[in-house]
Design a protein around this motif. Structure first.
Motif, mmCIF file in Angstrom:
data_model
loop_
_atom_site.group_PDB
_atom_site.id
_atom_site.type_symbol
_atom_site.label_atom_id
_atom_site.label_comp_id
_atom_site.label_asym_id
_atom_site.label_seq_id
_atom_site.Cartn_x
_atom_site.Cartn_y
_atom_site.Cartn_z
ATOM 1 N N GLY A 69 102.856 23.674 31.178
ATOM 2 C CA GLY A 69 102.448 24.510 29.806
ATOM 3 C C GLY A 69 102.790 25.845 29.501
ATOM 4 O O GLY A 69 103.397 26.120 28.352
ATOM 5 N N HIS A 70 103.026 26.476 30.619
ATOM 6 C CA HIS A 70 103.488 27.768 30.592
ATOM 7 C C HIS A 70 105.146 27.888 30.250
ATOM 8 O O HIS A 70 105.407 28.994 29.533
ATOM 9 C CB HIS A 70 103.179 28.744 31.956
ATOM 10 C CG HIS A 70 101.691 29.131 32.110
ATOM 11 N ND1 HIS A 70 101.005 30.049 31.153
ATOM 12 C CD2 HIS A 70 100.704 28.599 32.811
ATOM 13 C CE1 HIS A 70 99.629 30.000 31.508
ATOM 14 N NE2 HIS A 70 99.666 29.242 32.815
ATOM 15 N N ARG A 174 95.955 25.181 23.538
ATOM 16 C CA ARG A 174 95.767 24.200 24.677
ATOM 17 C C ARG A 174 95.462 24.761 25.922
ATOM 18 O O ARG A 174 94.984 24.336 26.890
ATOM 19 C CB ARG A 174 97.058 23.433 24.273
ATOM 20 C CG ARG A 174 97.116 22.321 23.344
ATOM 21 C CD ARG A 174 98.563 21.791 23.247
ATOM 22 N NE ARG A 174 98.441 20.763 22.072
ATOM 23 C CZ ARG A 174 99.733 20.370 21.603
ATOM 24 N NH1 ARG A 174 100.981 20.836 22.013
ATOM 25 N NH2 ARG A 174 99.804 19.321 20.739
ATOM 26 N N LEU A 175 96.351 25.909 26.164
ATOM 27 C CA LEU A 175 96.399 26.479 27.556
ATOM 28 C C LEU A 175 95.078 27.046 27.750
ATOM 29 O O LEU A 175 94.334 26.980 28.950
ATOM 30 C CB LEU A 175 97.466 27.464 27.852
ATOM 31 C CG LEU A 175 98.704 27.014 27.895
ATOM 32 C CD1 LEU A 175 99.675 28.275 27.772
ATOM 33 C CD2 LEU A 175 99.034 26.383 29.025
ATOM 34 N N VAL A 176 94.264 27.694 26.806
ATOM 35 C CA VAL A 176 93.201 28.561 27.333
ATOM 36 C C VAL A 176 92.077 27.521 27.480
ATOM 37 O O VAL A 176 90.790 27.980 28.141
ATOM 38 C CB VAL A 176 92.640 29.293 25.816
ATOM 39 C CG1 VAL A 176 93.575 30.595 25.741
ATOM 40 C CG2 VAL A 176 92.327 28.358 24.602
ATOM 41 N N ALA A 177 92.135 26.241 27.375
ATOM 42 C CA ALA A 177 90.986 25.189 27.776
ATOM 43 C C ALA A 177 90.918 25.200 29.298
ATOM 44 O O ALA A 177 89.939 25.070 29.744
ATOM 45 C CB ALA A 177 91.291 23.838 27.329
ATOM 46 N N LEU A 190 106.954 36.588 32.378
ATOM 47 C CA LEU A 190 107.872 36.051 33.457
ATOM 48 C C LEU A 190 108.908 34.939 32.857
ATOM 49 O O LEU A 190 110.188 34.980 33.212
ATOM 50 C CB LEU A 190 106.973 35.355 34.400
ATOM 51 C CG LEU A 190 107.667 35.057 35.584
ATOM 52 C CD1 LEU A 190 108.852 35.848 36.478
ATOM 53 C CD2 LEU A 190 106.789 34.057 36.699
ATOM 54 N N MET A 191 108.138 33.994 32.123
ATOM 55 C CA MET A 191 109.027 33.054 31.555
ATOM 56 C C MET A 191 110.123 33.425 30.485
ATOM 57 O O MET A 191 111.322 32.934 30.547
ATOM 58 C CB MET A 191 108.243 31.790 30.863
ATOM 59 C CG MET A 191 107.439 30.936 31.779
ATOM 60 S SD MET A 191 108.302 29.871 33.002
ATOM 61 C CE MET A 191 106.991 29.244 34.114
#
Length: 304
Positions: A69-70, A174-177, A190-191
């Motif tokens: 996801g990141h 979506r990620l904060v879930a 970083l990515m």
């Protein structure tokens, strides 16, 4: 007092992000966009790490259960930054800022298409007004002279960056879930750093000392701005802070005129007014409906 602290932090981040964009624009004639993205992302990392360590959140910031996801958020975000930085080299700073306000409007559209969020008549009308404003800003650039000068391409790239930024916002929701905001902020930098290295074969150069100073400053300032915006949402709710994003237009107009001699056109100001009015209306409506965007917004940088 907490709300006031949030507002001041948010305004500070807005000012710093505009300054960062001005530094990138000043360096754009000498380095390609991919290289600028690298400096922006890499130099922000130590600032973010020190901040997380000071808050004793370094373990939290490094912990993730969704590395893919990141990675996806990083791909979208680095594309958004690259397009924005390329556009900064072709268009005046205030114009890039004004077009960039289309991103929250597109987020509403993508939220309906990808997350199944409902768009009622009020928000649909606000989105329509905002898109008309974007068209007014961009339309004068769609001439043969502007196409030859690269201004039309610049406008297209900034619009494309808005699409990527809106998609990034959807991914953050979506990620904060399941992910902490600290992790989202850290892994984005970083990515972005790692992904920007893929552009090395496309013309990286050794910057002059002056250009290097601009890029290093942009990276450090971008990192500090990201911390300020993340901290702001710890002190005040998203609905209160979101309208202050549009203060960027005022700062961009001042910096653009003083530093680059950019004089805004009537078309640009008229279109920007419609886009800002649309954005504020959408924010107001979301607050009325009680939609929670704080954690998602705190992980979202203006460039991605």
């Amino acid at each position: 007092m907490s709300a006031l602290s949030g507002i001041l932090l948010k305004l500070g981040s807005v000012v710093l992000f505009v300054v960062m964009s001005a530094l990138i624009k000043a360096a754009s004639a000498d380095v390609p966009p991919g290289e600028a993205v690298f400096f922006r992302s890499f130099l922000a990392l130590p600032v973010i790490v020190v901040w997380l360590a000071a808050r004793r959140q370094l373990t939290t910031g490094l912990k993730t259960t969704n590395p893919l996801g990141h990675l996806w958020r990083g791909l979208i975000g680095v594309s958004a930054m690259g397009c924005t930085f390329a556009g900064l080299g072709m268009l005046p700073l205030p114009e890039v800022t004004a077009i960039g306000f289309a991103a929250p409007i597109l987020t509403v559209v993508f939220g309906a298409l990808l997350l199944g969020e409902r768009i009622r008549l009020f928000r649909m009308s606000a989105v329509s007004v905002g898109l008309v404003g974007v068209t007014i800003i961009v339309w004068p650039r769609l001439t043969l002279d502007n196409a030859q000068s690269g201004a039309a391409l610049g406008a297209g790239l900034v619009l494309l960056s808005c699409v990527f930024r809106a998609l990034a916002q959807i991914q953050i929701r979506r990620l904060v879930a399941h992910e902490d905001t600290a992790a989202i902020v850290f892994y984005f930098s970083l990515m972005s750093t790692l992904l920007s290295l893929l552009t090395v074969p496309f013309g990286w150069v050794v910057p002059s000392p002056n250009t290097a100073a601009l890029l290093v400053s942009a990276g450090l300032i971008g990192g500090i701005a990201q911390i300020l915006i993340t901290s702001a949402y710890r002190h005040a709710e998203a609905g209160l802070l979101a309208p202050f994003d549009y203060a960027a237009m005022l700062f961009a107009l001042v910096i653009g005129y003083v530093v680059f001699g950019d004089v805004p056109t009537t078309w640009m100001l008229a279109g920007a007014s419609l886009v800002i009015a649309s954005g504020v209306a959408i924010i107001w409506r979301e607050r009325q409906l009680g939609l929670k965007r704080g954690r998602a917004r705190s992980g979202m940088a203006p460039q991605g």
